[in-house]
Structure formats: C-alpha cells, structure tokens
Design a protein around this motif. Sequence first.
Motif, PDB file in Angstrom:
ATOM      1  N   LEU A 190     -10.690  -9.557  -5.161  1.00 45.05           N
ATOM      2  CA  LEU A 190     -10.268  -8.290  -5.636  1.00 45.05           C
ATOM      3  C   LEU A 190     -10.494  -7.104  -4.665  1.00 45.05           C
ATOM      4  O   LEU A 190      -9.555  -6.142  -4.557  1.00 45.05           O
ATOM      5  CB  LEU A 190     -10.450  -8.180  -6.944  1.00 45.05           C
ATOM      6  N   PRO A 191     -11.767  -7.139  -4.227  1.00 51.32           N
ATOM      7  CA  PRO A 191     -11.803  -5.889  -3.482  1.00 51.32           C
ATOM      8  C   PRO A 191     -11.094  -6.041  -2.062  1.00 51.32           C
ATOM      9  O   PRO A 191     -10.600  -4.816  -1.624  1.00 51.32           O
ATOM     10  CB  PRO A 191     -13.581  -6.270  -2.906  1.00 51.32           C
ATOM     11  N   LEU A 192     -10.774  -7.040  -1.480  1.00 52.78           N
ATOM     12  CA  LEU A 192     -10.039  -7.076  -0.369  1.00 52.78           C
ATOM     13  C   LEU A 192      -8.499  -6.668  -0.721  1.00 52.78           C
ATOM     14  O   LEU A 192      -7.927  -6.052  -0.119  1.00 52.78           O
ATOM     15  CB  LEU A 192      -9.780  -8.752   0.312  1.00 52.78           C
ATOM     16  N   CYS A 193      -7.856  -7.187  -1.925  1.00 49.36           N
ATOM     17  CA  CYS A 193      -6.585  -6.703  -2.362  1.00 49.36           C
ATOM     18  C   CYS A 193      -6.478  -5.283  -2.473  1.00 49.36           C
ATOM     19  O   CYS A 193      -5.547  -4.708  -2.050  1.00 49.36           O
ATOM     20  CB  CYS A 193      -6.244  -7.574  -3.503  1.00 49.36           C
ATOM     21  N   LYS A 194      -7.589  -4.790  -3.076  1.00 45.54           N
ATOM     22  CA  LYS A 194      -7.782  -3.219  -3.368  1.00 45.54           C
ATOM     23  C   LYS A 194      -7.593  -2.489  -2.021  1.00 45.54           C
ATOM     24  O   LYS A 194      -7.245  -1.283  -2.012  1.00 45.54           O
ATOM     25  CB  LYS A 194      -8.851  -2.805  -4.387  1.00 45.54           C
ATOM     26  N   LYS A 195      -8.562  -3.068  -1.144  1.00 48.27           N
ATOM     27  CA  LYS A 195      -8.521  -2.562   0.134  1.00 48.27           C
ATOM     28  C   LYS A 195      -7.332  -2.293   1.069  1.00 48.27           C
ATOM     29  O   LYS A 195      -6.843  -1.283   1.433  1.00 48.27           O
ATOM     30  CB  LYS A 195      -9.563  -3.216   1.121  1.00 48.27           C
ATOM     31  N   ILE A 196      -6.514  -3.726   0.867  1.00 47.28           N
ATOM     32  CA  ILE A 196      -5.081  -3.593   1.165  1.00 47.28           C
ATOM     33  C   ILE A 196      -4.083  -2.537   0.495  1.00 47.28           C
ATOM     34  O   ILE A 196      -3.401  -1.936   1.139  1.00 47.28           O
ATOM     35  CB  ILE A 196      -4.499  -4.804   1.219  1.00 47.28           C
ATOM     36  N   ALA A 197      -4.528  -2.546  -0.706  1.00 43.37           N
ATOM     37  CA  ALA A 197      -3.616  -1.807  -1.629  1.00 43.37           C
ATOM     38  C   ALA A 197      -3.815  -0.477  -1.227  1.00 43.37           C
ATOM     39  O   ALA A 197      -2.837   0.395  -1.249  1.00 43.37           O
ATOM     40  CB  ALA A 197      -3.666  -1.856  -3.170  1.00 43.37           C
ATOM     41  N   SER A 198      -4.952   0.140  -1.017  1.00 41.31           N
ATOM     42  CA  SER A 198      -5.307   1.398  -0.831  1.00 41.31           C
ATOM     43  C   SER A 198      -4.682   1.896   0.635  1.00 41.31           C
ATOM     44  O   SER A 198      -4.505   3.117   0.746  1.00 41.31           O
ATOM     45  CB  SER A 198      -6.869   1.757  -0.628  1.00 41.31           C
ATOM     46  N   LYS A 199      -4.467   1.168   1.439  1.00 48.52           N
ATOM     47  CA  LYS A 199      -3.636   1.342   2.739  1.00 48.52           C
ATOM     48  C   LYS A 199      -2.437   1.727   2.486  1.00 48.52           C
ATOM     49  O   LYS A 199      -1.595   2.389   2.958  1.00 48.52           O
ATOM     50  CB  LYS A 199      -3.997   0.233   3.754  1.00 48.52           C
ATOM     51  N   ILE A 200      -1.635   0.970   1.530  1.00 48.02           N
ATOM     52  CA  ILE A 200      -0.553   1.064   1.001  1.00 48.02           C
ATOM     53  C   ILE A 200      -0.083   2.315   0.403  1.00 48.02           C
ATOM     54  O   ILE A 200       0.834   3.008   0.563  1.00 48.02           O
ATOM     55  CB  ILE A 200      -0.011  -0.353   0.350  1.00 48.02           C
ATOM     56  N   THR A 201      -1.070   2.716  -0.606  1.00 47.14           N
ATOM     57  CA  THR A 201      -0.887   4.043  -1.127  1.00 47.14           C
ATOM     58  C   THR A 201      -0.831   5.162  -0.296  1.00 47.14           C
ATOM     59  O   THR A 201      -0.300   6.295  -0.695  1.00 47.14           O
ATOM     60  CB  THR A 201      -2.084   4.195  -2.309  1.00 47.14           C
ATOM     61  N   ARG A 202      -1.287   5.114   0.855  1.00 48.11           N
ATOM     62  CA  ARG A 202      -1.283   6.296   1.628  1.00 48.11           C
ATOM     63  C   ARG A 202       0.247   6.489   2.351  1.00 48.11           C
ATOM     64  O   ARG A 202       0.558   7.756   2.769  1.00 48.11           O
ATOM     65  CB  ARG A 202      -2.148   6.074   2.894  1.00 48.11           C
ATOM     66  N   ASN A 203       0.922   5.649   2.295  1.00 52.74           N
ATOM     67  CA  ASN A 203       2.373   5.629   2.722  1.00 52.74           C
ATOM     68  C   ASN A 203       3.388   6.087   1.725  1.00 52.74           C
ATOM     69  O   ASN A 203       3.013   6.238   0.570  1.00 52.74           O
ATOM     70  CB  ASN A 203       2.629   4.198   3.343  1.00 52.74           C
TER      71      ASN A 203
END
Length: 260
Positions: A190-203
Amino acid sequence: MNYENILTAFNNGITTITINRPNKLNALNKATIKELHDAFKSADANKQTKVIIVSGSGEKAFVAGADISEFADFDSKKGKKLAKKGQEILFNFVENLSTPTIAAVNGFALGGGLELAMACHFRVASNNAKMGLPEVSLGVIPGYGGTQRLPQLIGKGRAMEMIMTAGMIDANQALNYGLVNHVTTPEELLPLCKKIASKITRNSSVAISAAIKAINANFEDSVNGFKVEVKQFGNCFDTQDFKEGTTAFLEKRKANFPGQ
C-alpha cells in the motif's frame, strides 16, 4: 455511506477501497459487487479524489474469486444475465472510470478477483501474490472480462495457457508477463501504491481522464483509437488545466491544476 463488505478511506486525494470479507477470502458475491460499484461511483464523483486504490483485507487474498454458492445451480439464461450485469456494474465500469484506479494485489487474485484487478488501470502486487483464472476447472469460463483483458495485457498465447490450464502464476511471473507493473513486499504494497498515486495527483485530472478514454478506445471494437486521441487532445485545449499547465511551464513554476 456504510458498507457491509467493504471499507473506504480518503486521504490526500486518494480513496482506498478495501474488500473486507476475510473469512471468505474476500470472494465476490452479489452484495459485494454492488457495494464496490457504489464505492467506485462515489469516489469517481468526488472531485477531491484524484486516485482510487482497491485492495483486499488481510494478506491471504486480494479476492480469491466469485462466491460459487450463488450460481452453482444457474442455467444458461441466468448465467448470461450474471455475466452481463457484473460486467456492466463493476468490471467495465471500473475500466472506464475517469479517475485512475490501482489494484493493490495482495495474496490470491483468482477468477473474478483477477478480473477485477485487470479492470483497474494498472496493478501492483505483493511478492506473496498468486494470480489465475481457474474457471475451466469448474466447467465454465471467465465471465467478467477475463478472456478479453488477459490477452490484451499479456498476449494471446500466454492467456490461452493460463486459462486452459487453470493454473496460477506468482508475482514475479506476473511482472515478467506484464500483468503487474511492480512487485514489492506485503508491508510495502500500500505505501508503494500511495507513492505512485501521489505522483499522479500532481498532474491534471482532466488530462488524465482524457488519456484514459483515448487508451481504452484502442481496445474497443469498431472504434478508431487515433481519432479518439485527436478528439481528446483537442478537448484539452479548452480546459482550465491546460491554461494553468502551460502558463506554469512558461513561468517556470509548479502547476496548481484546478481540475476543470
């Protein structure tokens, strides 16, 4: 909204949906499918949600399949209705969401569980994950999009083998096949998924939604994906996000996308 079979949480632009039937290895029954539809629909409608992550409770299973007891006595007519309705309200619905959806695959993802993961926009797996479509061992075939999405993701030959043998593959083989994007430990899933998700949220969420439509169009019958891309590309020029993104680039600052 209160659910019986799933849990939802929201934090920093990310909605996490957890299938919570650990005693049934998170198997999908009609009630769970309906609740998942409602949860995905609610998250997609919430403009604060930029990414959705779906996972299963515990480490044993993402979703270990469908609840066979619900359809063991079905005839052909009921079987067709079951597959059609399930595809409409959950699997096709998830695939075509405007909000990016990540499947965090922990433990077993079998049958309808793997089909749900494949309906998501991409997948991350824990190293204890096991994936497969065992339906032919029950005298039936995958009915929630498995015969269509698996070949799209891993190729016809490999999909044929997985479906015909009813066998499972582990996380590393799934990574090698291109079925999952990343493999990590259960603790870091889940931490990795959230890390990837946080990159997506910037766009730009508007641009991401347009990209999802264009990419999915390539896999639809009688649809020219290039024409859809041109249309979606052009539509982006009329958005507030495009104006903010280009202005921020020219001003050499980070964009603050309004999502419009």
